[in-house]
Motif scaffolding. Structure first.
Motif, PDB file in Angstrom:
ATOM      1  N   ALA A   2       0.811  -1.217   0.000  1.00 32.27           N
ATOM      2  CA  ALA A   2       0.000   0.000   0.000  1.00 32.27           C
ATOM      3  C   ALA A   2       0.845   1.268   0.000  1.00 32.27           C
ATOM      4  O   ALA A   2       0.456   2.281   0.567  1.00 32.27           O
ATOM      5  CB  ALA A   2      -0.972  -0.002   1.182  1.00 32.27           C
TER       6      ALA A   2
ATOM      7  N   TRP B  84       7.807   7.916   1.598  1.00 27.48           N
ATOM      8  CA  TRP B  84       6.730   7.087   1.073  1.00 27.48           C
ATOM      9  C   TRP B  84       5.360   7.689   1.383  1.00 27.48           C
ATOM     10  O   TRP B  84       5.135   8.259   2.452  1.00 27.48           O
ATOM     11  CB  TRP B  84       6.779   5.689   1.684  1.00 27.48           C
ATOM     12  CG  TRP B  84       7.929   4.855   1.196  1.00 27.48           C
ATOM     13  CD1 TRP B  84       8.733   5.105   0.124  1.00 27.48           C
ATOM     14  CD2 TRP B  84       8.393   3.636   1.773  1.00 27.48           C
ATOM     15  NE1 TRP B  84       9.676   4.115  -0.017  1.00 27.48           N
ATOM     16  CE2 TRP B  84       9.489   3.197   0.982  1.00 27.48           C
ATOM     17  CE3 TRP B  84       8.009   2.862   2.860  1.00 27.48           C
ATOM     18  CZ2 TRP B  84      10.191   2.027   1.253  1.00 27.48           C
ATOM     19  CZ3 TRP B  84       8.699   1.705   3.145  1.00 27.48           C
ATOM     20  CH2 TRP B  84       9.774   1.284   2.344  1.00 27.48           C
ATOM     21  N   THR B  85       4.452   7.535   0.429  1.00 28.10           N
ATOM     22  CA  THR B  85       3.062   7.940   0.607  1.00 28.10           C
ATOM     23  C   THR B  85       2.224   6.685   0.773  1.00 28.10           C
ATOM     24  O   THR B  85       2.161   5.836  -0.121  1.00 28.10           O
ATOM     25  CB  THR B  85       2.555   8.726  -0.608  1.00 28.10           C
ATOM     26  OG1 THR B  85       3.434   9.815  -0.871  1.00 28.10           O
ATOM     27  CG2 THR B  85       1.141   9.247  -0.366  1.00 28.10           C
TER      28      THR B  85
ATOM     29  N   GLU C  77      -1.145   4.447   1.061  1.00 27.85           N
ATOM     30  CA  GLU C  77      -2.510   4.424   0.534  1.00 27.85           C
ATOM     31  C   GLU C  77      -3.289   3.303   1.233  1.00 27.85           C
ATOM     32  O   GLU C  77      -3.492   2.222   0.679  1.00 27.85           O
ATOM     33  CB  GLU C  77      -2.483   4.206  -0.975  1.00 27.85           C
ATOM     34  CG  GLU C  77      -1.764   5.326  -1.725  1.00 27.85           C
ATOM     35  CD  GLU C  77      -1.720   5.117  -3.224  1.00 27.85           C
ATOM     36  OE1 GLU C  77      -1.842   6.109  -3.957  1.00 27.85           O
ATOM     37  OE2 GLU C  77      -1.554   3.951  -3.664  1.00 27.85           O
TER      38      GLU C  77
ATOM     39  N   ARG D  38       2.522   4.165  -2.430  1.00 22.10           N
ATOM     40  CA  ARG D  38       2.318   4.722  -3.775  1.00 22.10           C
ATOM     41  C   ARG D  38       3.587   4.651  -4.611  1.00 22.10           C
ATOM     42  O   ARG D  38       3.537   4.307  -5.790  1.00 22.10           O
ATOM     43  CB  ARG D  38       1.839   6.174  -3.673  1.00 22.10           C
ATOM     44  CG  ARG D  38       1.577   6.847  -5.024  1.00 22.10           C
ATOM     45  CD  ARG D  38       1.161   8.290  -4.826  1.00 22.10           C
ATOM     46  NE  ARG D  38      -0.040   8.387  -3.977  1.00 22.10           N
ATOM     47  CZ  ARG D  38      -0.479   9.534  -3.458  1.00 22.10           C
ATOM     48  NH1 ARG D  38       0.190  10.658  -3.648  1.00 22.10           N
ATOM     49  NH2 ARG D  38      -1.577   9.536  -2.715  1.00 22.10           N
ATOM     50  N   GLU D  39       4.726   4.966  -4.016  1.00 25.47           N
ATOM     51  CA  GLU D  39       5.969   5.011  -4.764  1.00 25.47           C
ATOM     52  C   GLU D  39       6.540   3.605  -4.978  1.00 25.47           C
ATOM     53  O   GLU D  39       6.311   2.711  -4.153  1.00 25.47           O
ATOM     54  CB  GLU D  39       7.011   5.862  -4.015  1.00 25.47           C
ATOM     55  CG  GLU D  39       6.641   7.328  -3.873  1.00 25.47           C
ATOM     56  CD  GLU D  39       5.623   7.599  -2.770  1.00 25.47           C
ATOM     57  OE1 GLU D  39       5.060   8.699  -2.741  1.00 25.47           O
ATOM     58  OE2 GLU D  39       5.390   6.676  -1.944  1.00 25.47           O
TER      59      GLU D  39
ATOM     60  N   ARG E 136      -6.107   0.889  -0.172  1.00 26.70           N
ATOM     61  CA  ARG E 136      -5.852  -0.232  -1.077  1.00 26.70           C
ATOM     62  C   ARG E 136      -6.128  -1.566  -0.401  1.00 26.70           C
ATOM     63  O   ARG E 136      -6.236  -2.593  -1.062  1.00 26.70           O
ATOM     64  CB  ARG E 136      -4.414  -0.174  -1.599  1.00 26.70           C
ATOM     65  CG  ARG E 136      -4.215   0.936  -2.636  1.00 26.70           C
ATOM     66  CD  ARG E 136      -2.770   1.169  -2.984  1.00 26.70           C
ATOM     67  NE  ARG E 136      -2.084  -0.028  -3.474  1.00 26.70           N
ATOM     68  CZ  ARG E 136      -0.789  -0.055  -3.801  1.00 26.70           C
ATOM     69  NH1 ARG E 136      -0.059   1.057  -3.692  1.00 26.70           N
ATOM     70  NH2 ARG E 136      -0.235  -1.161  -4.238  1.00 26.70           N
TER      71      ARG E 136
END
Length: 262
Positions: free
Chosen positions: A98, A130-131, A133, A100-101, A136
């Motif tokens: 989860a 890191w982002t 999410e 994004r990068e 997910r």
């Protein structure tokens, strides 16, 4: 109902359980059903010692703090469970989910080492840019152990897609990691080659119905998530451990004497 610890069992709506989270991670194969990531717990662990389970663990205070920042507008219990599932997966398996990068194998290994040292996911995210999410992870099921202060676990599912995946056992709480189809895991359990506790077995039976991750999502959509609490019932003079109808599970129970309960 008589419990092993002689305590009065909690009601299905009891909120005194220990919040926990588990994530079923799907990996697509070139042919055949998807594979799921499982971990074999150390025989020394108090809960589910020696059993094969899905990654996960208790929700920590740091998970709740991070969820308040990243999961706004969501039930805080579910949000914190999402964060706990992500954190525990990185800690137990070395897999960053989860995010994004793109995450390289070396970054995941370094992040895992930092997480184990600090015990918090938030500084790891900051350090690696890191982002997260969390959405997910799709909520799949909710199980409550039928004992006082039992684990109250949110189950999630996540699709990794295809390709090589670097994982490494932590060698503390767990002794082995492996990818396996749900049907094959049940075969190994029946042969006595792996041990699975009651909730894991019921979920493997349900997951074995799905040919794809999309099938799993469709099934979830038809069965809104409600708390499941196993109960002891009498069937033909024998005590069984059983869950209620209506949650999407093809097998509801088994004789109590054969049910591994952690």
């Amino acid at each position: 109902m008589v419990q092993d610890n002689a305590q009065r069992p909690p009601h299905a709506d009891d909120d005194s359980g220990v919040p926990a989270a588990t994530v079923v991670i799907f990996r697509r194969t070139q042919a055949g059903p998807p594979e799921l990531l499982m971990v074999q717990r150390s025989s020394q662990m108090r809960f589910a010692g020696g059993a094969a389970v899905f990654p996960g663990g208790k929700v920590d205070p740091g998970d709740r703090i991070l969820a308040a920042q990243l999961c706004r507008g969501e039930d805080p219990v579910i949000g914190a469970a999402r964060i706990a599932a992500i954190r525990e997966t990185l800690e137990e398996t070395g897999l960053a989910i989860a995010v994004r990068e793109p995450v390289s194998a070396q970054q995941a290994a370094d992040a895992r080492a930092m997480l184990i040292a600090q015990g918090l996911l938030a500084p790891v995210l900051d350090a690696f840019g890191w982002t997260l999410e969390p959405d997910r992870l799709t909520l799949y099921a909710h199980w409550r152990a039928p004992v006082e202060r039992g684990f109250d676990t949110q189950f999630f599912v996540l699709d990794l897609g295809t390709g090589a995946v670097d994982i490494a056992v932590d060698a503390t709480e767990n002794t082995k990691l492996f990818w396996i189809s749900a049907a094959r895991a049940l075969e190994l359990a029946d042969a006595g080659e792996i041990s699975v506790i009651f909730p894991t077995r019921r979920n493997l039976e349900r997951l074995a119905q799905f040919a794809t991750f999309d099938d799993a999502l469709a099934d979830i959509a038809h069965h809104p998530v409600r708390r499941i609490m196993p109960a002891q019932v009498q069937r033909d003079g024998e005590t069984w451990l059983q869950i209620p109808h209506g949650h999407g599970y093809p097998v509801l129970g088994q004789p109590f004497a054969t049910a591994k309960r952690g």
